[in-house]
Design an enzyme around this catalytic site. Sequence first.
Site, short mmCIF file in Angstrom:
data_model
loop_
_atom_site.label_atom_id
_atom_site.label_comp_id
_atom_site.label_asym_id
_atom_site.label_seq_id
_atom_site.Cartn_x
_atom_site.Cartn_y
_atom_site.Cartn_z
N ARG A 18 0.87 -1.20 -0.07
CA ARG A 18 -0.08 -0.08 0.11
C ARG A 18 0.92 1.18 0.03
NH1 ARG A 18 -0.97 4.70 2.32
NH2 ARG A 18 -0.76 3.77 4.57
N ASP A 19 1.45 1.42 0.90
CA ASP A 19 2.41 2.78 1.32
C ASP A 19 3.22 2.72 0.21
OD1 ASP A 19 2.72 5.50 2.30
OD2 ASP A 19 2.84 4.70 4.24
N HIS A 218 7.83 6.81 9.27
CA HIS A 218 8.68 6.70 7.92
C HIS A 218 10.25 7.09 8.25
CE1 HIS A 218 5.63 6.86 4.65
NE2 HIS A 218 4.85 6.77 5.52
N CYS A 249 8.16 9.98 -2.68
CA CYS A 249 7.41 10.45 -3.51
C CYS A 249 8.21 11.22 -4.61
CB CYS A 249 6.29 11.52 -2.77
SG CYS A 249 5.67 12.50 -3.93
N ASN A 258 8.49 4.11 4.27
CA ASN A 258 8.22 3.64 5.67
C ASN A 258 9.99 2.82 6.11
OD1 ASN A 258 5.55 2.65 4.03
ND2 ASN A 258 5.15 3.51 6.17
N1 COA Z 1 -13.13 4.29 -3.92
C1 COA Z 1 -13.21 4.32 -5.10
N2 COA Z 1 -13.84 5.50 -5.64
C2 COA Z 1 -14.32 6.45 -4.98
C3 COA Z 1 -13.89 6.38 -3.52
C4 COA Z 1 -13.27 5.25 -2.84
N3 COA Z 1 -13.31 5.17 -1.70
N4 COA Z 1 -14.50 7.37 -3.03
C5 COA Z 1 -14.89 8.26 -3.85
N5 COA Z 1 -14.85 7.65 -5.20
C6 COA Z 1 -15.01 8.35 -6.60
C7 COA Z 1 -16.38 8.61 -6.78
O1 COA Z 1 -17.65 7.78 -6.83
C8 COA Z 1 -15.89 9.64 -7.81
O2 COA Z 1 -16.14 9.16 -8.93
P1 COA Z 1 -16.80 9.75 -10.41
O3 COA Z 1 -15.85 10.95 -10.47
O4 COA Z 1 -16.49 8.64 -11.56
O5 COA Z 1 -18.07 10.10 -10.05
C9 COA Z 1 -14.80 10.39 -7.11
O6 COA Z 1 -13.99 9.34 -6.60
C10 COA Z 1 -14.80 11.64 -6.81
O7 COA Z 1 -15.62 11.40 -5.54
P2 COA Z 1 -15.53 12.72 -4.44
O8 COA Z 1 -16.70 12.00 -3.28
O9 COA Z 1 -16.12 13.98 -5.11
O10 COA Z 1 -14.32 12.80 -3.83
P3 COA Z 1 -12.97 13.82 -3.95
O11 COA Z 1 -12.89 14.04 -5.30
O12 COA Z 1 -13.34 14.72 -3.08
O13 COA Z 1 -12.05 12.71 -3.45
C11 COA Z 1 -11.23 10.90 -2.00
C12 COA Z 1 -11.93 12.27 -2.00
C13 COA Z 1 -11.14 10.70 -0.71
C14 COA Z 1 -12.04 10.02 -2.66
C15 COA Z 1 -9.95 11.14 -2.62
O14 COA Z 1 -9.18 12.32 -2.58
C16 COA Z 1 -8.97 9.75 -2.28
O15 COA Z 1 -9.34 8.71 -2.79
N6 COA Z 1 -8.06 9.96 -1.64
C17 COA Z 1 -7.19 8.93 -1.18
C18 COA Z 1 -5.86 9.61 -0.66
C19 COA Z 1 -4.93 8.65 -0.30
O16 COA Z 1 -4.81 7.25 -0.58
N7 COA Z 1 -3.85 8.75 0.37
C20 COA Z 1 -2.76 8.15 0.66
C21 COA Z 1 -3.10 7.38 1.95
S1 COA Z 1 -2.90 7.76 3.45
ZN ZN Z 2 2.84 6.21 5.56
#
Ligand code: COA
Ligand code: ZN
Length: 310
Positions: A18-19, A218, A249, A258
């Site tokens: 994952r990370d 990390h 990154c 990590n």
């Molecule tokens: N899994 C898959 N798709 C997801 C989802 C999830 N958990 N949550 C939202 N989506 C989809 C929505 O359905 C939407 O799809 P569409 O554009 O096809 O309609 C799109 O993502 C945007 O959804 P929205 O609710 O408007 O979210 P956002 O654009 O504000 O983004 C997150 C919010 C949380 C979904 C996004 O920022 C994200 O996935 N971040 C992950 C960050 C991460 O993993 N960081 C590292 C780990 S700490």
């Molecule tokens: Zn981390």
Amino acid sequence: MTSLTPPASVEIVEVAPRDGFQSIRDPLPTAEKQRCIAALLDAGVTRLEIGSFVSPKAIPQMADTGELVAAFADRPGLRLSALVPNLRGAELALDHGIREVVYVVSVSESHNRSNVRRSVDESLADLGRVIERLRQTEGTRLRLDLGTSFDCPYEGTIDWPRVDRVLGEALTMASELPLEVALCDTTGRASPYQVADHFTRLRERHARHGLDWAFHGHDTFGMGVANALFAIHHGATAVDSACAGLGGCPFAPGATGNTATEDLLYALQGGGVETGIDLPRLLAAADLVAALPGGQTASHLRQVPRERVS
Ligand code: COA
Ligand code: ZN
């Protein structure tokens, strides 16, 4: 003064899939990921964060997490988890057979907004919904990852009362639910003494039956192993680490992954601490991970001639 007597055992949660993988921009072939994961399991890894259910637009590298879960979910003795940023992610994780959901919320407002695009309070409200969902699904567990528990890239040092506020609200919602809370050093800037201080104070305030503590660190400032050990000696029973120290990154110079699992393992072996992982086999897995195209690794033990590592 806390005792430095080593604990009999510590759980290592391998988070390279994952990370680590998420730090590689171009999606890796799923079969390559499977090869690395199989090597990690051969080395004796029993807890694995296999990926995340996040927006594939936000992190395209995680789009095949469901396929990976399908490939490994029925391994006996393997505790698989996946990170989720919202209820949607938790539902997807459960639908794909994940039984341990890692819900992430950052303590700092600015990091939470940049990571999951909403306020800390909004993330906590959604956590409430995730908890309700888990309560309805037998055999599930919750891990809470408190990002930026020590330091935030935008707000600097995070004092323990800020962690306490977010943790307190989460624990109120999660009452009586078995839970593992991970204090996450997202930037790698924590010092061992800060780690000891946060674990001591937060455990004093929140210890309860069914609540376990973990540390996610990390190695950016070279403190990864020391921080993990201080966490262990102040109550953490599980530590996250990534084989080969995969991470960092491409857009953030100086950021590293990590703490390398092999480096941590070496320190723990020195105290006779049982982890179930075999060091030479883990180093073989680390070689596979290090050969992935586009990955940055940071490991001390991989640089040492193999015949000197036992
Ligand atoms: N899994 C898959 N798709 C997801 C989802 C999830 N958990 N949550 C939202 N989506 C989809 C929505 O359905 C939407 O799809 P569409 O554009 O096809 O309609 C799109 O993502 C945007 O959804 P929205 O609710 O408007 O979210 P956002 O654009 O504000 O983004 C997150 C919010 C949380 C979904 C996004 O920022 C994200 O996935 N971040 C992950 C960050 C991460 O993993 N960081 C590292 C780990 S700490
Ligand atoms: Zn981390």
